[in-house]
Design an enzyme around this catalytic site. Structure first.
Site, short mmCIF file in Angstrom:
data_model
loop_
_atom_site.label_atom_id
_atom_site.label_comp_id
_atom_site.label_asym_id
_atom_site.label_seq_id
_atom_site.Cartn_x
_atom_site.Cartn_y
_atom_site.Cartn_z
CB ILE A 138 -0.93 0.03 1.24
CG1 ILE A 138 -1.86 -1.19 1.25
CG2 ILE A 138 -1.77 1.32 1.22
CD1 ILE A 138 -2.87 -1.20 2.40
CG ASP A 139 3.30 4.49 -2.70
OD1 ASP A 139 3.06 5.24 -3.66
OD2 ASP A 139 4.10 4.78 -1.79
#
Lengths: 276, 282
Positions: B91-92
């Site tokens: 999850i950027d």
């Protein structure tokens, strides 16, 4: 009490149509000029879209007044009378538009007896539609909007925009304000390039606060209704009531966060929309 | 020369699946902790999504290595060996995710370090925008694509017409902020068209690949933020280099990317560095 629901419906239809014009214009070659500073951009599309919106509204409501970004730039007075008045930003995020950076909106606000009554903001790239009518809630694609109820500054995400001035003194104040808000610490600061879409993120609860010096009445008018109908606060950077023509604003989900942001800010003077 | 197209196809499928998990997790209550600083956030979803990605890839490719954001935080070495290695940010834009601020991506990169060549070769990249479903892909030598449409960087050379993206990084001490804001001041003063901070380095890098912005610079990102995007930008015709102007150092926690050499060089000249250490040192 008047019912402006028909005006809201008309505004929505026009925003969608204007949004389509923007979507198609963004793929084409753009004629770019600058206005007050080299970074205050305007394109042919801004003028065309504003003309489309105003002419359509004028046909339906010949007695109404109009304040539009491009008409105002051309010397028409930015004056809010008691008449029902549409307050329009045909392309909010013109710099983004020029780059095809996907955060561009059509913003249509409406005031009667100087009270903001409704707002429509249409995200031209992803088709998100934000609407609100005073006393009747705020919606995003039909889903009810609710601001963030976060009171703890250390958990706040804060949005802002840079404004058109780039002289060293102004940048020092702008960056100084950012430094204070980053240092609180807060979760962070975001700059997306469209004040109306950033204000919609306050309304949706995706961020806790917004502050800016340098925006215009046509950036604030629609979003203020949307945020307030979502339970949020839209006030002056000094903490007093919103002054629509003051070219500055603080918006937040809670009074605590609004007050905190107000306390951190050093002001930047961008004049007023109702003075030449 | 090996053909990694099957790896790209697998990575795409996994990114889409991981993206769905993120989309559903974003609507729920989040368990939030912090890592290196109070603003370096992590959630349960980061761990779950990384586990999903790695376990799926490991099943298909048992001989491959893995560098993932959450495994690295937990003490596993961030080291590129001779094995083909997947480099993953599940999850950027975790801070955005926590707020449901709609700029969050799954990033899957892939590197192969050949014997006798010191630098790892980044071979492919997949970045999936979880909120709007945009899929960016590239395979070295085969172009870069967004939802199937070929990507091309901006060919703008004039700094005064450039839109520049950056991210803040996790450090918030006054000295670091002074350098960070000083860098912004220089780039705003050029003047350029503006600076944007969207909260997801991988999505910002994709905007360089698509031509929506002319340059990106950051101190404080990780190899798992750079790996996929570097391939996408290069295959779109752009440059991904070190903040000193030299070749990209994947583990250096810093990067400059741009559509043209002129803009890249200009940005490099303005920057004062911020030291975030390295991903390959503890």
């Amino acid at each position: 009490m008047e019912d402006w629901s028909h005006c809201l419906d008309v505004a929505v239809q026009i925003a969608l149509r204007a949004g389509q014009v923007v979507q198609s214009a963004v793929k084409q070659e753009k004629q770019v000029s600058s206005k007050s500073t080299p970074t205050d951009l305007v394109t042919e599309a801004d003028h065309q879209v504003e003309e489309l919106i105003i002419s359509t509204l004028r046909e339906k409501y010949p007695s109404h007044g109009f304040i539009g970004e491009e008409s105002s730039a051309a010397g028409v007075t930015c004056e809010l009378t008691d008449d029902p008045t549409w307050i329009i930003d045909p392309i909010d995020g013109t710099c983004n538009f020029v780059h095809s950076f996907p955060m561009v909106a059509v913003s249509i606000g409406f005031a009667v007896r100087k009270e903001l009554e409704l707002g429509v903001i249409y995200h031209c790239f992803d088709g998100t539609l934000y609407t609100a009518r005073k006393g009747h809630g705020a919606f995003c694609n039909g889903v009810r909007l609710q601001v963030s109820k976060e009171k703890d500054v250390s958990k706040a995400l804060i949005l802002t925009e840079i404004g058109a001035k780039r002289d060293p003194a102004t940048l020092d104040i702008f960056l100084g304000n950012m430094k204070k808000l980053l240092s609180a610490p807060t979760h962070g600061v975001r700059i997306i390039g469209s004040s109306t879409l950033a204000l919609c993120h306050i309304a949706s609860g995706a961020a806790e606060a917004y502050y800016q010096y340098g925006l215009h009445c046509w950036d604030i008018a629609a979003a203020a209704v949307i945020i307030r109908e979502a339970g949020g606060y839209v006030i002056d950077t000094t903490g007093g009531p919103l002054d629509l023509m003051s070219r500055r604003v603080v918006a937040a989900g809670t009074r605590q966060i609004a007050d905190y942001v107000v306390k951190q800010l050093q002001p930047i003077n961008y004049g007023r929309d109702d003075l030449t």
